[in-house]
Write an enzyme that holds these catalytic residues in place. Sequence first.
Site, PDB file in Angstrom:
ATOM      1  N   GLY A   1      37.284  49.249  58.039  1.00 54.20           N
ATOM      2  CA  GLY A   1      36.395  50.261  57.380  1.00 54.20           C
ATOM      3  C   GLY A   1      35.160  50.816  58.213  1.00 54.20           C
ATOM      4  CB  CYS A   2      33.186  53.671  57.781  1.00 51.72           C
ATOM      5  SG  CYS A   2      31.986  53.379  56.061  1.00 51.72           S
ATOM      6  CG  HIS A   3      29.884  49.825  55.689  1.00 51.92           C
ATOM      7  ND1 HIS A   3      28.797  50.072  55.810  1.00 51.92           N
ATOM      8  CD2 HIS A   3      30.384  50.063  55.207  1.00 51.92           C
ATOM      9  CE1 HIS A   3      28.513  51.047  55.228  1.00 51.92           C
ATOM     10  NE2 HIS A   3      29.651  51.282  54.245  1.00 51.92           N
ATOM     11  CB  ALA A   4      34.060  46.176  59.501  1.00 50.80           C
TER      12      ALA A   4
ATOM     13  N   GLY B   1      31.015  49.914  63.161  1.00 48.32           N
ATOM     14  CA  GLY B   1      30.232  50.080  63.320  1.00 48.32           C
ATOM     15  C   GLY B   1      29.709  48.577  64.102  1.00 48.32           C
TER      16      GLY B   1
END
Length: 190
Positions: free
Chosen positions: A114-117, A119
């Site tokens: 995912g995008c948060h992970a 980053g």
Amino acid sequence: MVRVFIDGEAGTTGLGIRQRLEHHPAVELLRIDGAARKDPEARRSLLREADIVFLCLPDEAAREAVQLAGDGGARILDASTAHRTLPGWAYGFAELSAAHRQAIAEGRRVAVPGCHASGMIALLYPLLRAGLLDGEAALCFTSVTGYTGGGRRMIAEYEGGERPAGHDAPRQYGLGRATSTCPRCARSAA
């Protein structure tokens, strides 16, 4: 011609993938009738007919899709969090290392980060590999997201004319979920 099935193509991620692939000359998109999109037999048929399957589903539906696909030949790329840390699934962050790239290239099951992970991992992984950060360090990351990841209903709610004033400010959601099995994370959340 590569046959591609997007299970969950009506959601934000599925729509984006479909838009990128629908005019590709080497791709045949296998489509499910809207009325049958939750019919296990209709999904099973397409999951087993495809060469590549994108799962753009909530976790439980993604797990079900993998079961329906069975041991067929389809390569499955899962955008949910359901398979990200399971053995037998390549973690789809090719930039981390040559080993990650190889696992993705050779793997039949790829868990899309995912995008948060992504980053967080992009910042931490090089520090861990270089020995500059202890792998047991208790870290906490905060990220802010938009509403589009919440799917069609949430998008309609946020973009509708009659929406609550609270939708105009950042807010947390999903706080009641208990998804972590990490004892350290459970302690820090308490």
